[in-house]
Each structure stands twice: as C-alpha cells, then as structure tokens.
Design a protein around this motif. Structure first.
Motif, PDB file in Angstrom:
ATOM      1  N   VAL A  50       0.848  -1.198   0.000  1.00 55.36           N
ATOM      2  CA  VAL A  50       0.000   0.000   0.000  1.00 55.36           C
ATOM      3  C   VAL A  50       0.882   1.247   0.000  1.00 55.36           C
ATOM      4  CG1 VAL A  50      -1.875  -1.149   1.246  1.00 55.36           C
ATOM      5  CG2 VAL A  50      -0.163   0.151   2.526  1.00 55.36           C
ATOM      6  N   PRO A  51       0.331   2.393  -0.423  1.00 58.13           N
ATOM      7  CA  PRO A  51       1.159   3.597  -0.501  1.00 58.13           C
ATOM      8  C   PRO A  51       1.343   4.361   0.819  1.00 58.13           C
ATOM      9  CG  PRO A  51      -0.970   3.959  -1.578  1.00 58.13           C
ATOM     10  CD  PRO A  51      -0.955   2.541  -1.126  1.00 58.13           C
ATOM     11  N   TYR A  52       0.470   4.160   1.804  1.00 60.54           N
ATOM     12  CA  TYR A  52       0.516   5.030   2.998  1.00 60.54           C
ATOM     13  C   TYR A  52       0.598   4.238   4.294  1.00 60.54           C
ATOM     14  CZ  TYR A  52      -1.200   8.064  -0.641  1.00 60.54           C
ATOM     15  OH  TYR A  52      -1.345   8.721  -1.827  1.00 60.54           O
ATOM     16  N   ALA A  53       1.413   4.748   5.212  1.00 61.50           N
ATOM     17  CA  ALA A  53       1.507   4.163   6.556  1.00 61.50           C
ATOM     18  C   ALA A  53       1.762   5.294   7.541  1.00 61.50           C
ATOM     19  CB  ALA A  53       2.645   3.146   6.619  1.00 61.50           C
ATOM     20  N   THR A 175     -10.218  -1.072   4.014  1.00 58.99           N
ATOM     21  CA  THR A 175     -10.156   0.387   3.962  1.00 58.99           C
ATOM     22  C   THR A 175      -8.888   0.878   4.663  1.00 58.99           C
ATOM     23  OG1 THR A 175     -12.545   0.215   4.339  1.00 58.99           O
ATOM     24  CG2 THR A 175     -11.585   2.432   4.300  1.00 58.99           C
ATOM     25  N   ALA A 176      -8.565   0.230   5.760  1.00 57.45           N
ATOM     26  CA  ALA A 176      -7.354   0.529   6.528  1.00 57.45           C
ATOM     27  C   ALA A 176      -6.987  -0.722   7.302  1.00 57.45           C
ATOM     28  CB  ALA A 176      -7.603   1.682   7.504  1.00 57.45           C
ATOM     29  N   ASN A 199      -4.671   2.479   1.574  1.00 60.15           N
ATOM     30  CA  ASN A 199      -4.550   2.942   0.188  1.00 60.15           C
ATOM     31  C   ASN A 199      -5.054   4.366   0.019  1.00 60.15           C
ATOM     32  OD1 ASN A 199      -3.585   0.723  -1.511  1.00 60.15           O
ATOM     33  ND2 ASN A 199      -5.350  -0.374  -0.692  1.00 60.15           N
ATOM     34  N   ASP A 200      -5.671   4.921   1.074  1.00 63.44           N
ATOM     35  CA  ASP A 200      -6.420   6.172   0.988  1.00 63.44           C
ATOM     36  C   ASP A 200      -5.568   7.311   1.560  1.00 63.44           C
ATOM     37  OD1 ASP A 200      -8.129   8.309   1.547  1.00 63.44           O
ATOM     38  OD2 ASP A 200      -9.829   7.005   2.017  1.00 63.44           O
ATOM     39  N   SER A 201      -5.131   8.221   0.716  1.00 64.23           N
ATOM     40  CA  SER A 201      -4.211   9.270   1.174  1.00 64.23           C
ATOM     41  C   SER A 201      -4.892  10.214   2.168  1.00 64.23           C
ATOM     42  CB  SER A 201      -3.643  10.049  -0.017  1.00 64.23           C
ATOM     43  OG  SER A 201      -4.559  11.014  -0.463  1.00 64.23           O
TER      44      SER A 201
END
Ligand SMILES: *Cc1c(COP(=O)(O)O)cnc(C)c1O
Length: 372
Positions: A50-53, A175-176, A199-201
């Motif tokens: 995924v792009p965000y952590a 979703t998270a 995945n949700d910025s």
C-alpha cells in the motif's frame, strides 16, 4: 524449559545491528517525528503493498485512530468477532461507538461473513476483521458485504505481519489496516508501537493529524481538531527497520514449525488442529490446538517444563468490561467453545525441530496416559 516465546534467542542473533541502530538515534538527537519513523513507514507500507503508513504509539491506538479518522463515533455500530484480544472491541468503545459481536468460523476462528451480515443495521459504520493467530480472515466475502452496505472494512492485523490472502499481503485488503509492534508480535519493537496502513491518502492524513495533537504537516501551534499524542518513536522505528528485513525468513520458519506440529499431532483423536483456508498464507503468530482436556494438558506440560498459553480464556462478549452491552452465555457458541478449549504451544522462529518433537511427544504421552 521450553518457553512460549523467546525474545532473548532473537536478540542474540541481531544484537550488534540493534545496538548500532539505537546508538545512531542517540547520536542524531532526534527521538520523535524523525527520519527513522519516516523511513520505516515507507518500508512497512511497501511490505504491505500500500502507498501510505502512519506510525503510532501502539496497536490499540492504531485501531482507535483509524476508527476516528473514518468518522466512527457515538450512535454508530461496529461489527467485531467475539473471538479476539480485548483491544479490538476496546477501540470501538473508545471512539464512543458500540461493538456488535458476531461469531467466528469453527475452522479458523475468524469472523464469519454470514454472521457479520446478520448484524448490519442502519447504525453500522464498519466491520473489523481480525486475522487471529496470524490466519487471514475471509476478506473477499467481507469486502463484498462492506461494499454492499457502504461500510468501512478495517483489518486488525496485529497478529498477522506478512500473512497473505489470495496472494495479497494483509494490510492491503480493506479500507485501513492496523498493526501492533508489541514486543512478542511477529514483528516487535522494544516497547509499545503500532501503525495504520491504507490505500487512501486522505485517511492517512487524518490519522496522522489525530495522532499528532491535531496538527497538519509542518504545523506547530495550529490545531484544527482535538487529536492526541500517539507517535512511533525513533528508537522503536530504528529497531523495527532492522527486524523488518528478517520478517519473511522468520515467518517461513514459523510455518515450518507449524507443519511439523501438524504432522505429529494430526492423528490425535483428542485434539483439533487449526485449519488453513485454501486462500490463506498464515504466519502463525500463535500455534493453537483445541482440546476438551485443555486445562489438564496445560498443567501436565508445565510440570515437564513446557510453557503454554490460552488466547483467550473468555470470548469478548463475556468480559466484564462489556457487560453493559447485554450479551449472555450461549450467544456465540463457537467463540465460547474455543475459549474453553484453545491452548497455544511454544512458537518462535528460533525453536528447534527437536524442541517441537519434545513437545509433541509429551502431548502424546499425557493424552494416552489418562485414557488408560
Ligand atoms: C496485540 C493486539 C492488539 C493491540 O495491540 P497493542 O499494541 O498491544 O495495543 C489488537 N488486536 C489484536 C488481535 C492483538 O493481538
């Protein structure tokens, strides 16, 4: 003596690397909101696909902050499996929402999509799927259910770092996703730590703001919302970076140990072993057997120097903390029976095959002794 987990054995292998990492943090003089946490977030997000952590203070905060960022609060309901660690339901209560418990599958002890579906009401906002013991929940059916009703699907992946479902890493399936880095988890920090991945910025930005006193990126004394202080410390992040590189190997060894346990315990009529669903690649945070003779077996193993654990001795709906929700014994038979029968055997990557054999031989002897 064979312990349930042996963090000392792990430390002996990576001691020099960890000490260098900690020393680097001290030399840098930055202990919170620094480059180690940032780098670890990037690396862990990549591992989850995924792009965000967003690194946070612990796994419970990860769940609580994810729910807050999803605008789950008073008047809302969140569907939670009745078999889990208390934190899954605690997080729901902490945001002011109501946990709605649902029973689990007798094979994997993860949330049954049909049971979850029966719990959906006008007030439902989210489902929390727990990848219990490191075995992924049935994410495809849960995803369909969440989509049908416009619900958020949150993964509680605190026990499942590196597990996969249909080839996809947990953390990328909802979703998270929320992870804990409590020291004894498959990936553990030297203290409390956790992370939210998504995945949700926008969702990631909201979690980051809430976890940092309501501040946005680069803000110091601007506080747009009431947040909290829940951040991933630099020392923890630096140590987690060292360990992340070894996670795949450790998980492979956990699976090999589980296979050896399985092969040697399968024939026992008194034991029920965990079923691995065909889509799942579990990571065995715990290796759990079930037997009606659980307490007797645990006591006799302890006498032979073999430690065991019970995860968990009561299903969530029967915990005193949730008594106000009005559930009763009998509401969730699979979870209730599991709580009476589960026994966690020693499981850590540094265990030897000989130790596994010693444990399985002891189990066979104990079970055969009392039959005759
Ligand atoms: C460990 C755990 C948590 C909570 O993590 P902490 O870091 O201890 O707050 C949540 N859910 C499950 C399933 C866990 O095993």
């Amino acid at each position: 003596m064979i312990p349930l987990v042996d963090l000392g054995a792990q430390y002996a292998v990576i001691r020099d690397e960890l000490q260098r990492a900690v020393d680097d943090v001290f030399q840098s003089g930055t202990f919170v909101l620094g480059p180690q946490a940032k780098a670890f977030e990037t690396e862990f997000a990549a591992a989850c696909g995924v792009p965000y952590a967003v690194g946070v203070g612990n796994g419970t905060d990860a769940l609580t902050l994810a729910l807050r960022a999803l605008d789950v609060g008073p008047g809302h309901e969140v569907i939670v499996p009745a078999s889990s660690f208390v934190a899954t339901a605690e997080a729901v209560c902490l945001v002011g929402a109501r946990p709605i418990f649902a029973d689990v599958s007798p094979e994997t002890l993860t949330l049954t999509p049909a049971a979850a579906a029966a719990c959906v009401t006008q007030r439902t906002r989210a489902i929390i799927a727990v990848h219990l013991y490191g075995h992924p929940a049935e994410m495809d059916a849960l995803e369909v259910l969440a989509r049908q009703h416009g619900l958020a699907l949150v993964e509680d992946a605190a026990q499942a770092h590196g597990a996969r479902f249909r080839g996809m890493p947990v953390g990328s399936l909802g979703t998270a996703a929320c992870f804990s880095f409590f020291p004894s988890k498959n990936l553990g920090a030297p203290g409390d730590a956790g992370i939210v991945v998504t995945n949700d910025s926008l969702l990631a930005q909201r979690v980051r703001r809430l976890a940092n006193h309501g501040r946005g990126a680069g803000e110091k004394y601007t506080h747009a919302v009431v947040g909290t202080n829940s951040r991933l410390d630099e020392i923890h992040a630096a140590c987690l970076r060292v360990k992340l590189g070894r996670l795949t190997g450790w998980n492979q060894r956990r699976r090999a140990i589980a296979q050896r346990y399985d092969a040697r315990l399968r024939a026992h009529p008194a034991l029920t072993l965990q079923v691995v669903s065909p889509q799942a690649e579990p990571v065995y945070h715990l290796y759990v057997i079930r037997t009606a003779r659980r307490d007797e077996l645990a006591k006799k193993l302890a006498r032979r120097g073999i430690a065991t654990g019970v995860h968990y001795p009561a299903p969530l709906h029967l915990l005193e903390a949730f008594a106000g929700l009005g559930y009763r014994r009998g509401d969730f038979p699979v979870s209730e029976r599991a709580a009476a029968e589960v026994l966690s055997l020693p499981m850590y990557p540094e265990m030897t095959d000989r130790q596994v054999d010693e444990i399985t031989n002891a189990i066979s002897q104990i079970l055969e002794d009392t039959i005759s």
